[in-house]
Motif scaffolding. Structure first.
Motif, PDB file in Angstrom:
ATOM      1  N   ILE A 100      10.233  -3.418   4.119  1.00  0.00           N
ATOM      2  CA  ILE A 100      10.514  -3.844   2.735  1.00  0.00           C
ATOM      3  C   ILE A 100      10.543  -2.655   1.789  1.00  0.00           C
ATOM      4  O   ILE A 100      11.504  -2.458   1.041  1.00  0.00           O
ATOM      5  CB  ILE A 100       9.463  -4.870   2.253  1.00  0.00           C
ATOM      6  CG1 ILE A 100       9.539  -6.153   3.068  1.00  0.00           C
ATOM      7  CG2 ILE A 100       9.664  -5.168   0.759  1.00  0.00           C
ATOM      8  CD1 ILE A 100       8.416  -7.127   2.790  1.00  0.00           C
ATOM      9  N   PHE A 101       9.495  -1.844   1.850  1.00  0.00           N
ATOM     10  CA  PHE A 101       9.340  -0.755   0.878  1.00  0.00           C
ATOM     11  C   PHE A 101       9.761   0.604   1.422  1.00  0.00           C
ATOM     12  O   PHE A 101       9.820   1.571   0.667  1.00  0.00           O
ATOM     13  CB  PHE A 101       7.881  -0.681   0.409  1.00  0.00           C
ATOM     14  CG  PHE A 101       7.429  -1.891  -0.351  1.00  0.00           C
ATOM     15  CD1 PHE A 101       7.859  -2.122  -1.643  1.00  0.00           C
ATOM     16  CD2 PHE A 101       6.565  -2.811   0.234  1.00  0.00           C
ATOM     17  CE1 PHE A 101       7.441  -3.240  -2.352  1.00  0.00           C
ATOM     18  CE2 PHE A 101       6.134  -3.928  -0.473  1.00  0.00           C
ATOM     19  CZ  PHE A 101       6.582  -4.140  -1.762  1.00  0.00           C
ATOM     20  N   GLY A 102      10.031   0.699   2.713  1.00  0.00           N
ATOM     21  CA  GLY A 102      10.402   1.970   3.294  1.00  0.00           C
ATOM     22  C   GLY A 102       9.175   2.742   3.763  1.00  0.00           C
ATOM     23  O   GLY A 102       8.040   2.273   3.660  1.00  0.00           O
ATOM     24  N   PRO A 103       9.394   3.950   4.292  1.00  0.00           N
ATOM     25  CA  PRO A 103       8.275   4.774   4.771  1.00  0.00           C
ATOM     26  C   PRO A 103       7.301   5.075   3.651  1.00  0.00           C
ATOM     27  O   PRO A 103       7.675   5.123   2.480  1.00  0.00           O
ATOM     28  CB  PRO A 103       8.962   6.058   5.267  1.00  0.00           C
ATOM     29  CG  PRO A 103      10.392   5.683   5.472  1.00  0.00           C
ATOM     30  CD  PRO A 103      10.692   4.617   4.469  1.00  0.00           C
ATOM     31  N   ARG A 104       6.056   5.286   4.026  1.00  0.00           N
ATOM     32  CA  ARG A 104       5.029   5.578   3.023  1.00  0.00           C
ATOM     33  C   ARG A 104       5.348   6.893   2.313  1.00  0.00           C
ATOM     34  O   ARG A 104       5.717   7.881   2.944  1.00  0.00           O
ATOM     35  CB  ARG A 104       3.643   5.640   3.664  1.00  0.00           C
ATOM     36  CG  ARG A 104       3.459   6.772   4.640  1.00  0.00           C
ATOM     37  CD  ARG A 104       2.074   6.766   5.256  1.00  0.00           C
ATOM     38  NE  ARG A 104       1.813   5.557   6.024  1.00  0.00           N
ATOM     39  CZ  ARG A 104       0.740   5.394   6.787  1.00  0.00           C
ATOM     40  NH1 ARG A 104      -0.169   6.355   6.882  1.00  0.00           N
ATOM     41  NH2 ARG A 104       0.560   4.284   7.457  1.00  0.00           N
ATOM     42  N   PRO A 105       5.222   6.910   0.999  1.00  0.00           N
ATOM     43  CA  PRO A 105       5.484   8.137   0.259  1.00  0.00           C
ATOM     44  C   PRO A 105       4.274   9.059   0.283  1.00  0.00           C
ATOM     45  O   PRO A 105       3.178   8.674   0.654  1.00  0.00           O
ATOM     46  CB  PRO A 105       5.734   7.635  -1.167  1.00  0.00           C
ATOM     47  CG  PRO A 105       4.889   6.419  -1.265  1.00  0.00           C
ATOM     48  CD  PRO A 105       4.887   5.796   0.119  1.00  0.00           C
ATOM     49  N   ASP A 106       4.482  10.294  -0.135  1.00  0.00           N
ATOM     50  CA  ASP A 106       3.380  11.233  -0.345  1.00  0.00           C
ATOM     51  C   ASP A 106       3.098  11.302  -1.839  1.00  0.00           C
ATOM     52  O   ASP A 106       3.988  11.086  -2.663  1.00  0.00           O
ATOM     53  CB  ASP A 106       3.759  12.625   0.181  1.00  0.00           C
ATOM     54  CG  ASP A 106       3.794  12.664   1.702  1.00  0.00           C
ATOM     55  OD1 ASP A 106       2.927  11.991   2.310  1.00  0.00           O
ATOM     56  OD2 ASP A 106       4.669  13.321   2.258  1.00  0.00           O
ATOM     57  N   LYS A 113       0.853  -1.194   0.000  1.00  0.00           N
ATOM     58  CA  LYS A 113       0.000   0.000   0.000  1.00  0.00           C
ATOM     59  C   LYS A 113       0.891   1.246   0.000  1.00  0.00           C
ATOM     60  O   LYS A 113       1.967   1.261   0.596  1.00  0.00           O
ATOM     61  CB  LYS A 113      -0.926   0.012   1.209  1.00  0.00           C
ATOM     62  CG  LYS A 113      -0.216   0.130   2.549  1.00  0.00           C
ATOM     63  CD  LYS A 113      -1.206   0.254   3.684  1.00  0.00           C
ATOM     64  CE  LYS A 113      -0.471   0.411   5.013  1.00  0.00           C
ATOM     65  NZ  LYS A 113      -1.382   0.578   6.149  1.00  0.00           N
ATOM     66  N   TYR A 114       0.415   2.272  -0.689  1.00  0.00           N
ATOM     67  CA  TYR A 114       1.109   3.545  -0.851  1.00  0.00           C
ATOM     68  C   TYR A 114       2.286   3.478  -1.832  1.00  0.00           C
ATOM     69  O   TYR A 114       2.829   4.513  -2.197  1.00  0.00           O
ATOM     70  CB  TYR A 114       1.653   4.100   0.483  1.00  0.00           C
ATOM     71  CG  TYR A 114       0.648   4.278   1.574  1.00  0.00           C
ATOM     72  CD1 TYR A 114      -0.431   5.139   1.431  1.00  0.00           C
ATOM     73  CD2 TYR A 114       0.776   3.572   2.765  1.00  0.00           C
ATOM     74  CE1 TYR A 114      -1.354   5.308   2.442  1.00  0.00           C
ATOM     75  CE2 TYR A 114      -0.142   3.737   3.790  1.00  0.00           C
ATOM     76  CZ  TYR A 114      -1.198   4.604   3.628  1.00  0.00           C
ATOM     77  OH  TYR A 114      -2.107   4.760   4.641  1.00  0.00           O
ATOM     78  N   HIS A 115       2.686   2.291  -2.226  1.00  0.00           N
ATOM     79  CA  HIS A 115       3.902   2.168  -3.030  1.00  0.00           C
ATOM     80  C   HIS A 115       3.573   1.849  -4.486  1.00  0.00           C
ATOM     81  O   HIS A 115       2.503   1.361  -4.818  1.00  0.00           O
ATOM     82  CB  HIS A 115       4.843   1.137  -2.413  1.00  0.00           C
ATOM     83  CG  HIS A 115       5.328   1.554  -1.055  1.00  0.00           C
ATOM     84  ND1 HIS A 115       6.337   2.454  -0.875  1.00  0.00           N
ATOM     85  CD2 HIS A 115       4.885   1.224   0.193  1.00  0.00           C
ATOM     86  CE1 HIS A 115       6.524   2.665   0.416  1.00  0.00           C
ATOM     87  NE2 HIS A 115       5.651   1.916   1.085  1.00  0.00           N
ATOM     88  N   SER A 116       4.522   2.120  -5.356  1.00  0.00           N
ATOM     89  CA  SER A 116       4.287   2.126  -6.799  1.00  0.00           C
ATOM     90  C   SER A 116       4.314   0.725  -7.402  1.00  0.00           C
ATOM     91  O   SER A 116       4.811  -0.233  -6.797  1.00  0.00           O
ATOM     92  CB  SER A 116       5.359   2.975  -7.481  1.00  0.00           C
ATOM     93  OG  SER A 116       6.635   2.358  -7.340  1.00  0.00           O
ATOM     94  N   VAL A 117       3.806   0.655  -8.625  1.00  0.00           N
ATOM     95  CA  VAL A 117       3.895  -0.580  -9.404  1.00  0.00           C
ATOM     96  C   VAL A 117       5.356  -0.977  -9.580  1.00  0.00           C
ATOM     97  O   VAL A 117       5.704  -2.163  -9.492  1.00  0.00           O
ATOM     98  CB  VAL A 117       3.208  -0.399 -10.770  1.00  0.00           C
ATOM     99  CG1 VAL A 117       3.501  -1.572 -11.690  1.00  0.00           C
ATOM    100  CG2 VAL A 117       1.700  -0.240 -10.591  1.00  0.00           C
ATOM    101  N   SER A 136       6.114  -5.114  10.967  1.00  0.00           N
ATOM    102  CA  SER A 136       7.543  -4.812  11.083  1.00  0.00           C
ATOM    103  C   SER A 136       8.006  -4.736  12.530  1.00  0.00           C
ATOM    104  O   SER A 136       9.112  -5.172  12.859  1.00  0.00           O
ATOM    105  CB  SER A 136       7.855  -3.489  10.366  1.00  0.00           C
ATOM    106  OG  SER A 136       7.656  -3.604   8.970  1.00  0.00           O
ATOM    107  N   GLY A 137       7.169  -4.197  13.427  1.00  0.00           N
ATOM    108  CA  GLY A 137       7.595  -3.972  14.802  1.00  0.00           C
ATOM    109  C   GLY A 137       7.444  -5.140  15.740  1.00  0.00           C
ATOM    110  O   GLY A 137       8.013  -5.127  16.846  1.00  0.00           O
ATOM    111  N   ASP A 138       6.674  -6.173  15.352  1.00  0.00           N
ATOM    112  CA  ASP A 138       6.443  -7.296  16.273  1.00  0.00           C
ATOM    113  C   ASP A 138       6.527  -8.644  15.582  1.00  0.00           C
ATOM    114  O   ASP A 138       5.933  -9.626  16.035  1.00  0.00           O
ATOM    115  CB  ASP A 138       5.101  -7.140  16.992  1.00  0.00           C
ATOM    116  CG  ASP A 138       3.903  -7.161  16.042  1.00  0.00           C
ATOM    117  OD1 ASP A 138       4.107  -7.215  14.814  1.00  0.00           O
ATOM    118  OD2 ASP A 138       2.757  -7.125  16.532  1.00  0.00           O
ATOM    119  N   LEU A 139       7.258  -8.708  14.498  1.00  0.00           N
ATOM    120  CA  LEU A 139       7.367  -9.938  13.706  1.00  0.00           C
ATOM    121  C   LEU A 139       7.812 -11.119  14.566  1.00  0.00           C
ATOM    122  O   LEU A 139       7.211 -12.199  14.528  1.00  0.00           O
ATOM    123  CB  LEU A 139       8.341  -9.696  12.551  1.00  0.00           C
ATOM    124  CG  LEU A 139       8.618 -10.792  11.516  1.00  0.00           C
ATOM    125  CD1 LEU A 139       9.228 -10.151  10.273  1.00  0.00           C
ATOM    126  CD2 LEU A 139       9.547 -11.878  12.023  1.00  0.00           C
TER     127      LEU A 139
END
Length: 233
Positions: free
Chosen positions: A221-227, A35-39, A201-204
């Motif tokens: 995996i994808f890093g912080p959510r982008p704007d 979610k929030y990340h690109s194709v 991520s925080g409680d895997l």
């Protein structure tokens, strides 16, 4: 900056080490929360061997599914689902993790195309009794499961939760352990229920120790959510 492929490897290593450390016997599937990340970000993850992806927002997810339709991917809807948007999930997704009411289950059952296998679903449980979180009360899980198990076009695979945030491994594990007992109860009426979708991520590590068979990892995996942020529910 680490590549998505490298970060995927790091997460898989965390999962393997968590299994080893807790002496867990279950297999643990990684759902990469895109979610929030690109194709393009999803394509990078696919190139590194990832096939299961989780999405919270319907319209951006459908755009990704369409753009990547030539690939054999597994799509998980992991956000809240409004009844008027159930048809798109029934037609395009392999899994729904957030089922919490019979009306929605019946809509998904009726809307699932006959040429597709049954939609895999998990019941979302409010395991922390948090009024700010969605999900079923523990006492409501088995009665709803008994009704859902009669629907032929959806397959009840297990349970999902988003626990209250706790600091430290033991506190996180104790918050999640009741899910393991609840799954055993569910298996009495649904022997095919084999899934505990929990752990981010925080409680895997705590989730794996508490019996998770599916972890949903995005940021690591994808890093912080982008704007800009997606606002579509």
């Amino acid at each position: 900056m680490k590549s998505i492929a490298t970060k995927l490897t790091d997460v898989q290593t965390r999962i393997s080490e968590a299994i080893l450390h807790s002496q867990a016997t279950q297999k643990v599937q990684l759902v990469a929360v895109s979610k929030y990340h690109s194709v393009d970000s999803v394509r990078q993850a696919v190139a590194a061997g990832q096939i299961a992806f989780g999405e919270n927002y319907l319209q951006p997810a459908l755009e990704k599914i369409d753009a990547l339709s030539a690939l054999s991917l597994q799509w998980h809807f992991i956000g809240p689902l409004q009844s008027n948007k159930s048809k798109a999930v029934a037609e395009n997704f392999d899994w729904l993790h957030t089922l919490d009411r019979l009306k929605l289950a019946k809509r998904l059952n009726d809307q699932r195309p006959q040429h597709l296998t049954p939609l895999n679903v998990c019941l979302q449980v409010n395991i922390s009794h948090d009024p700010a979180k969605s999900g079923l009360a523990v006492a409501d899980v088995i009665p709803l499961a008994q009704q859902i198990s009669q629907l032929p076009n959806i397959k009840l695979r297990g349970l999902m939760c988003i626990p209250m945030q706790k600091q430290g491994f033991e506190a996180q594990k104790q918050e999640l352990l009741p899910m393991q007992d609840l799954l055993k109860q569910l298996q009495q009426i649904c022997p095919d229920a084999d899934t505990l979708s929990m752990g981010m991520s925080g409680d895997l590590e705590a989730a794996v120790a508490a019996g998770a068979t599916m972890v949903r990892i995005g940021t690591d995996i994808f890093g912080p959510r982008p704007d800009p942020k997606y606002n579509e529910a």
